[in-house]
Motif scaffolding. Structure first.
Motif, PDB file in Angstrom:
ATOM      1  N   PRO A 131       5.672   1.383  11.306  1.00 28.73           N
ATOM      2  CA  PRO A 131       5.042   0.126  11.583  1.00 28.73           C
ATOM      3  C   PRO A 131       3.825  -0.021  10.780  1.00 28.73           C
ATOM      4  O   PRO A 131       3.221  -1.173  10.610  1.00 28.73           O
ATOM      5  N   ASP A 132       3.295   1.145  10.239  1.00 27.69           N
ATOM      6  CA  ASP A 132       2.092   0.790   9.370  1.00 27.69           C
ATOM      7  C   ASP A 132       2.402   0.639   8.045  1.00 27.69           C
ATOM      8  O   ASP A 132       1.128   0.501   7.196  1.00 27.69           O
ATOM      9  N   ARG A 133       3.409   0.379   7.597  1.00 30.43           N
ATOM     10  CA  ARG A 133       3.819   0.467   6.136  1.00 30.43           C
ATOM     11  C   ARG A 133       3.561  -1.180   5.398  1.00 30.43           C
ATOM     12  O   ARG A 133       4.012  -2.026   6.164  1.00 30.43           O
ATOM     13  N   ARG A 193       4.613 -12.012   5.721  1.00 28.43           N
ATOM     14  CA  ARG A 193       5.302 -11.111   6.684  1.00 28.43           C
ATOM     15  C   ARG A 193       5.185  -9.995   6.586  1.00 28.43           C
ATOM     16  O   ARG A 193       5.145  -9.035   7.686  1.00 28.43           O
ATOM     17  N   ARG A 194       5.102  -9.424   5.432  1.00 29.93           N
ATOM     18  CA  ARG A 194       5.012  -7.927   5.207  1.00 29.93           C
ATOM     19  C   ARG A 194       3.641  -7.386   4.846  1.00 29.93           C
ATOM     20  O   ARG A 194       3.459  -6.143   4.614  1.00 29.93           O
ATOM     21  N   GLY A 195       2.676  -8.339   4.803  1.00 25.38           N
ATOM     22  CA  GLY A 195       1.236  -7.705   4.501  1.00 25.38           C
ATOM     23  C   GLY A 195       0.951  -7.359   2.997  1.00 25.38           C
ATOM     24  O   GLY A 195       0.366  -6.276   3.011  1.00 25.38           O
ATOM     25  N   VAL A 196       1.605  -7.847   2.132  1.00 30.66           N
ATOM     26  CA  VAL A 196       1.600  -7.523   0.688  1.00 30.66           C
ATOM     27  C   VAL A 196       1.132  -8.745   0.010  1.00 30.66           C
ATOM     28  O   VAL A 196       1.153  -9.800   0.314  1.00 30.66           O
ATOM     29  N   ALA A 197       0.489  -8.575  -1.331  1.00 30.52           N
ATOM     30  CA  ALA A 197       0.091  -9.392  -2.090  1.00 30.52           C
ATOM     31  C   ALA A 197       1.189  -9.630  -3.121  1.00 30.52           C
ATOM     32  O   ALA A 197       1.690  -8.777  -3.772  1.00 30.52           O
ATOM     33  N   ILE A 198       1.670 -11.216  -3.320  1.00 33.65           N
ATOM     34  CA  ILE A 198       2.385 -11.311  -4.289  1.00 33.65           C
ATOM     35  C   ILE A 198       2.210 -12.328  -5.359  1.00 33.65           C
ATOM     36  O   ILE A 198       1.698 -13.407  -4.908  1.00 33.65           O
ATOM     37  N   HIS A 199       1.990 -11.890  -6.855  1.00 26.62           N
ATOM     38  CA  HIS A 199       1.371 -12.701  -7.729  1.00 26.62           C
ATOM     39  C   HIS A 199       2.541 -13.110  -8.958  1.00 26.62           C
ATOM     40  O   HIS A 199       3.153 -12.202  -9.047  1.00 26.62           O
ATOM     41  N   SER A 200       2.684 -14.139  -9.042  1.00 28.41           N
ATOM     42  CA  SER A 200       3.520 -14.656 -10.198  1.00 28.41           C
ATOM     43  C   SER A 200       3.099 -15.366 -11.355  1.00 28.41           C
ATOM     44  O   SER A 200       2.169 -16.266 -11.091  1.00 28.41           O
ATOM     45  N   GLU A 201       3.553 -14.702 -12.636  1.00 32.66           N
ATOM     46  CA  GLU A 201       3.029 -15.342 -13.678  1.00 32.66           C
ATOM     47  C   GLU A 201       3.926 -16.245 -14.488  1.00 32.66           C
ATOM     48  O   GLU A 201       5.179 -15.469 -14.698  1.00 32.66           O
ATOM     49  N   SER A 217       6.793   9.226  -2.280  1.00 34.20           N
ATOM     50  CA  SER A 217       5.594   8.163  -2.155  1.00 34.20           C
ATOM     51  C   SER A 217       6.249   6.818  -1.915  1.00 34.20           C
ATOM     52  O   SER A 217       7.084   6.364  -2.566  1.00 34.20           O
ATOM     53  N   ILE A 218       5.515   6.237  -1.056  1.00 37.65           N
ATOM     54  CA  ILE A 218       5.970   5.033  -0.687  1.00 37.65           C
ATOM     55  C   ILE A 218       5.340   3.980  -1.920  1.00 37.65           C
ATOM     56  O   ILE A 218       4.297   4.210  -2.490  1.00 37.65           O
ATOM     57  N   SER A 258       0.664  -1.139   0.029  1.00 41.46           N
ATOM     58  CA  SER A 258      -0.153   0.080  -0.048  1.00 41.46           C
ATOM     59  C   SER A 258       0.905   1.166   0.066  1.00 41.46           C
ATOM     60  O   SER A 258       1.878   1.502   0.669  1.00 41.46           O
ATOM     61  N   GLY A 259       0.486   2.237  -0.862  1.00 40.58           N
ATOM     62  CA  GLY A 259       1.438   3.616  -1.203  1.00 40.58           C
ATOM     63  C   GLY A 259       0.980   4.394   0.106  1.00 40.58           C
ATOM     64  O   GLY A 259       0.223   3.937   1.044  1.00 40.58           O
ATOM     65  N   GLY A 260       1.371   5.708   0.061  1.00 35.75           N
ATOM     66  CA  GLY A 260       0.899   6.804   0.940  1.00 35.75           C
ATOM     67  C   GLY A 260       2.109   7.831   1.007  1.00 35.75           C
ATOM     68  O   GLY A 260       3.243   7.442   0.112  1.00 35.75           O
ATOM     69  N   HIS A 261       1.942   8.524   1.881  1.00 33.18           N
ATOM     70  CA  HIS A 261       2.786   9.752   2.002  1.00 33.18           C
ATOM     71  C   HIS A 261       4.273   9.240   2.758  1.00 33.18           C
ATOM     72  O   HIS A 261       4.079   8.672   3.803  1.00 33.18           O
TER      73      HIS A 261
END
Ligand code: GLV
Ligand code: MN
Ligand code: MN
Length: 412
Positions: free
Chosen positions: A235-237, A315-323, A279-280, A225-228
């Protein structure tokens, strides 16, 4: 029969083709179906016409230039490579195999030789994956390795489909007709620079390729997730680029951990969105290129990468998709063509090294439909895919001589 390679002519043609480029010299950039690629193709066709070859182009722009043999119904002996070049490339990758083949044919013509089987120069479309994400599009279609449905789905980064782009480039015939009939080629030989350091290191002028490593590639998307960049606290990134950094290292480690010299993995593209200093990063696209001479080991590395991606995502709370873009089997070269190349080297008292090709080539796919082998010449420091790629005039001429001798032997 005395075969004499016209080294100055061949070298001046290599220089002339290198000048048809979208990058400033010495770099060469020639992406498939750009105006520059079309200009290079037109230039090549004139050279083939000057050699009295009969030219045919298929629906994807593979270009065939044939010296018709005395028994024109027999399967042809094929030779060739590609003239497209990745961004910021050198002038020899692919080109030596096309212009070397043309000069080999001309040298045979000058020697008074008449082939029984036709000898055909083949310039493959889009060996490089730059524009459409997978390499060897021309040879995949010729060999039936890429389905027409899958080919029609290919798009460049501007969203143009392969179908639209090839039609605009003047190749409008039916895609269905590209696949070659069975027994089209009696044999196929590709001359190429080694793209690695072994021949130079061993001081051996030529390499006879016995197998070609298995390539695979993945397109990986990481959504965080992006942001300022000032306001979002650490901790919220869920920074997608930081997750990508971990994944890139995991990909490198997965290849190193295999312990085999033939296992390699590379992340060559990393696109960051939105790409602003304050920008993150919310999204990252990576490409991973994974290769090995051993299919099982290559696939184990791919499995390790998938496991690492899942762990990083959790661990990082991101989505990883591989094609999966491609995962091809390795090729074993044909003993008859390896023998013909080896004998030609011996005939000219040239030492050679039997070797594996760790780079892929159109021969990987042509080997599925015809007995195929490759001849390597040394390149300085093993450099390739960079502007300072260099092969010496003497080595280019030697490779061309052995290619000519081999074509003569196979076409009798
Ligand atoms: C071909 O260019 C390769 O990447 O091996
Ligand atoms: Mn290349
Ligand atoms: Mn190449």
């Amino acid at each position: 029969m005395k075969i004499e390679v016209d080294q100055p002519k061949l070298l001046s043609e290599i220089e002339a083709l290198a000048a048809i480029s979208d990058a400033e010299a010495p770099a060469v950039t020639r992406i498939v179906f750009t105006p520059t690629d079309l200009k290079a193709r037109a230039w090549l066709k004139v050279r083939c016409q000057e050699a009295a070859l009969t030219i045919r182009e298929d629906a994807i722009g593979n270009t065939f230039a044939r010296w018709i043999g005395s028994d024109s119904k027999l399967p042809a002996v094929g030779t060739g490579s590609h003239i497209d070049a990745i961004p910021n490339a050198g002038k020899y990758d692919g080109v030596v195999g096309v212009l070397g083949a043309l000069e080999a044919i001309r040298a045979l013509q000058r020697s008074g030789f008449h082939p029984r089987h036709s000898i055909e120069l083949l310039m493959f479309t889009a060996e490089e994956p730059t524009r459409f994400g997978i390499g060897c599009i021309g040879s995949r279609l010729l060999s039936g390795t890429l389905s027409l449905e899958a080919a029609r789905k290919l798009k460049d980064s501007d969203g143009n489909s392969l179908d639209e782009v090839r039609e605009k480039a003047g190749f409008a015939a039916k895609f269905e007709a590209v696949k070659l009939p069975a027994n089209y080629y009696k044999a196929f030989v590709e001359l190429h620079i080694e793209q690695g350091p072994l021949l130079e290191r061993e001081k051996i002028p030529l390499g006879v390729v016995t197998s070609i490593a298995a390539p695979a590639s993945l397109r990986i998307t990481i959504e965080g997730s992006g942001g300022h960049a000032g306001a979002v606290l650490m901790p919220d990134r869920h920074d997608s680029l930081c997750a990508a950094a971990e994944l890139i290292l995991a990909i490198e480690n997965s290849a190193r951990a295999s312990g085999a010299v033939d296992t390699v993995a590379t992340v060559g593209i990393c696109e960051v969105f939105p790409g602003a200093v304050n920008s993150i990063p919310s999204r990252v696209h990576l490409t991973a290129d994974i290769r090995d001479t051993d299919l099982k080991r290559r696939d184990e590395v791919m499995q390790t990468i998938e496991t690492a991606a899942r762990a990083i995502a959790a661990r990082r709370g991101v989505a990883i998709h591989s094609e999966l873009l491609n995962a091809d089997a390795p090729a074993q070269c044909a003993p008859a063509v390896i023998d013909a190349l080896s004998q030609s080297c011996r005939k000219h008292n040239l030492n050679f090294l039997p070797m594996v090709s760790r780079a892929y080539h159109d021969s990987l796919f042509i080997s599925r439909i015809a007995p195929t082998a490759m001849l390597f010449i040394a390149c300085r420091n093993g450099y390739s895919h960079r502007p300072d790629e260099y092969a010496s005039p003497e080595d280019i001429a030697r490779g061309t001589l052995v290619l000519a001798e081999t074509l003569a032997a196979l076409s009798q």
